[in-house]
Design a protein around this motif. Structure first.
Motif, PDB file in Angstrom:
ATOM      1  N   ARG A 121       0.845  -1.206   0.000  1.00 35.37           N
ATOM      2  CA  ARG A 121       0.000   0.000   0.000  1.00 35.37           C
ATOM      3  C   ARG A 121       0.875   1.249   0.000  1.00 35.37           C
ATOM      4  O   ARG A 121       0.391   2.340   0.271  1.00 35.37           O
ATOM      5  N   PHE A 123       3.344   2.155  -2.481  1.00 33.30           N
ATOM      6  CA  PHE A 123       4.042   2.536  -3.712  1.00 33.30           C
ATOM      7  C   PHE A 123       3.397   3.754  -4.367  1.00 33.30           C
ATOM      8  O   PHE A 123       2.447   4.330  -3.849  1.00 33.30           O
ATOM      9  N   ASP A 124       3.989   4.119  -5.488  1.00 32.85           N
ATOM     10  CA  ASP A 124       3.604   5.338  -6.210  1.00 32.85           C
ATOM     11  C   ASP A 124       3.664   6.551  -5.284  1.00 32.85           C
ATOM     12  O   ASP A 124       2.790   7.418  -5.303  1.00 32.85           O
ATOM     13  N   GLU A 126       3.408   6.854  -2.011  1.00 34.93           N
ATOM     14  CA  GLU A 126       2.753   6.852  -0.686  1.00 34.93           C
ATOM     15  C   GLU A 126       3.781   6.677   0.445  1.00 34.93           C
ATOM     16  O   GLU A 126       3.565   7.145   1.565  1.00 34.93           O
ATOM     17  N   HIS A 127       4.920   6.009   0.148  1.00 30.95           N
ATOM     18  CA  HIS A 127       5.965   5.830   1.180  1.00 30.95           C
ATOM     19  C   HIS A 127       6.452   7.156   1.751  1.00 30.95           C
ATOM     20  O   HIS A 127       7.022   7.191   2.826  1.00 30.95           O
ATOM     21  N   ASN A 129       4.488   9.950   2.072  1.00 34.34           N
ATOM     22  CA  ASN A 129       3.356  10.765   2.533  1.00 34.34           C
ATOM     23  C   ASN A 129       3.760  11.505   3.808  1.00 34.34           C
ATOM     24  O   ASN A 129       4.069  10.892   4.826  1.00 34.34           O
ATOM     25  N   ARG A 138       8.417   1.847   4.793  1.00 38.92           N
ATOM     26  CA  ARG A 138       8.322   3.017   3.906  1.00 38.92           C
ATOM     27  C   ARG A 138       9.680   3.305   3.249  1.00 38.92           C
ATOM     28  O   ARG A 138       9.744   3.602   2.055  1.00 38.92           O
ATOM     29  N   GLU A 145      11.327   1.370  -5.375  1.00 40.76           N
ATOM     30  CA  GLU A 145      10.930   2.241  -6.496  1.00 40.76           C
ATOM     31  C   GLU A 145      12.150   2.822  -7.189  1.00 40.76           C
ATOM     32  O   GLU A 145      12.234   2.842  -8.421  1.00 40.76           O
ATOM     33  N   THR A 219      -3.932   2.980  -7.678  1.00 39.67           N
ATOM     34  CA  THR A 219      -3.760   2.351  -6.374  1.00 39.67           C
ATOM     35  C   THR A 219      -2.310   2.553  -5.940  1.00 39.67           C
ATOM     36  O   THR A 219      -1.570   3.280  -6.596  1.00 39.67           O
ATOM     37  N   THR A 220      -1.923   1.983  -4.843  1.00 39.91           N
ATOM     38  CA  THR A 220      -0.556   2.171  -4.359  1.00 39.91           C
ATOM     39  C   THR A 220       0.191   0.842  -4.307  1.00 39.91           C
ATOM     40  O   THR A 220       1.044   0.626  -3.464  1.00 39.91           O
ATOM     41  N   THR A 221      -0.134  -0.051  -5.255  1.00 36.70           N
ATOM     42  CA  THR A 221       0.575  -1.331  -5.326  1.00 36.70           C
ATOM     43  C   THR A 221       1.828  -1.192  -6.189  1.00 36.70           C
ATOM     44  O   THR A 221       1.960  -0.289  -7.008  1.00 36.70           O
ATOM     45  N   PHE A 225       2.570   0.849  -9.849  1.00 42.70           N
ATOM     46  CA  PHE A 225       3.688   1.794  -9.982  1.00 42.70           C
ATOM     47  C   PHE A 225       4.448   1.556 -11.288  1.00 42.70           C
ATOM     48  O   PHE A 225       4.722   2.492 -12.053  1.00 42.70           O
TER      49      PHE A 225
END
Ligand SMILES: [Zn+2]
Length: 354
Positions: A121, A123-124, A126-127, A129, A138, A145, A219-221, A225
């Motif tokens: 949850r 990726f893209d 969000e780590h 945030n 994170r 990535e 999504t944040t998978t 990504f």
């Protein structure tokens, strides 16, 4: 090279134990390492748990296999560990660039899905945030990535006048928490403006995966990504149910192991044609998030993924709200009432075509 680096390379080449060294002596990979095998393959280790193989002659395909994003999902970890061992000891050689990622090493050590937080949850971006405190998961998601970007976007292979010349693939390998009516299934991430590819679904079939879930939102998978940023053909692949290390019936993963190995190492790899009759294709109908502490699911713990319900069935409820099946045959996937408030507790899906 320092003596310690030479020693590490010698160990890797002698027995291929990259995963166990990454888990037990991660400090060996604190600095990037690279070396060339007798068969001409270049091996690059950017950090613990990530290894890249480049054939002497570079093809137009770049492949990423990731596993262990959830630490207790052992069967894919065993498949990738074996492939890496065979490549390092030169029993096999790659014909395309290949990156193999062992995602969450600390979670593997405690045989848990995660230490503090579900990495898939994160990726893209969000780590990072800013509203959420940092933790090891994170940091690791950001590192994964960074390395995937460096792999796909290697400057020497991505010259400006060759836009789109490279084919990119990322298969993120998992096993599910609960039983599934369709034991193996794959999530095809949202690809806005790009048609889904039948040959990619056929590839899933060759891996023994005949149930495909088409995601229709960002999504944040990890697979999303790679799809979004690099145009990779990417999937989250669920290969069956979780078992401890060494307790997997590996025969149930034979198709996935063979196809993933062949794709990276067999110069004449051929896919079967896509046959729509063989596949069950679903799209997401509802994404149900837990928004209150009293959120509960209205079906038993052991109801399998893809079990379907009649229109009007109450899937879940919480203070002031019910979540209801909107059509006959609406099925559940990934139910988990124990997520944090604000996180996804359930997906519902309905049959569709590619
Ligand atoms: Zn997983």
């Amino acid at each position: 090279m320092t003596d310690q680096k030479l020693n590490t390379v010698a160990q890797l080449r002698a027995n291929g134990t990259f995963l166990s060294l990454s888990r037990q002596q991660a400090a060996l990979f604190a600095q990037p390492l690279d070396f060339i095998l007798d068969n001409g393959t270049k091996v690059i280790v950017p950090c613990e748990g990530i290894i890249v193989f480049e054939p002497a002659t570079i093809s137009n395909k770049d492949i990423v296999y990731s596993c262990g994003i959830h630490g207790n999902e052992t069967a894919p970890i065993e498949i990738c560990d074996e492939l890496v061992q065979q490549l390092l000891t030169e029993k096999l050689r790659v014909v395309h660039r290949l990156m193999v990622i062992f995602g969450n090493l600390p979670a593997m050590d405690i045989a848990k899905r995660f230490v503090e937080e579900n990495m898939n949850r994160l990726f893209d971006g969000e780590h990072s945030n800013p509203d959420v405190p940092q933790n090891a998961e994170r940091v690791r998601a950001a590192k994964l990535e960074q390395e995937v970007r460096a792999f796909f976007m290697a400057p020497s292979l991505n010259k400006q006048d060759e836009q789109g010349a490279r084919e990119r693939f990322h298969y993120d390998l998992h096993t599910a928490i609960r039983d599934s009516k369709n034991e193996k299934f794959a999530v095809y991430p949202f690809t806005p403006g790009i048609a889904r590819k039948p040959e990619q679904v056929a590839f899933m079939g060759a891996c023994g995966v005949y149930t495909i879930l088409l995601s229709n939102s960002p999504t944040t998978t990890f697979s999303y990504f790679s799809s979004k940023h690099f145009g990779a053909d990417a999937f989250t692949v669920e290969l069956g149910k979780v078992h401890p290390f060494g307790e997997n019936d590996m025969s149930r993963f034979a198709d996935a192991r063979k196809t993933l190995t062949d794709f990276a190492t067999n110069p004449v790899f051929q896919l079967p044609d896509y046959d729509s009759d063989k596949f069950l294709i679903y799209h997401v109908n509802q994404v149900i998030n837990k928004s209150k502490g009293d959120f509960r699911l209205n079906f038993d713990e052991d109801v399998p993924n893809f079990a379907d319900f009649q229109r009007g069935f109450v899937f879940a409820e919480e203070s002031g709200r019910q979540y209801v099946a909107e059509q006959d045959g609406e099925a559940i996937v990934f139910p988990n009432a124990n997520v944090e408030i604000g996180q996804r507790a359930l997906l519902t899906v309905v049959p569709t075509t590619l």
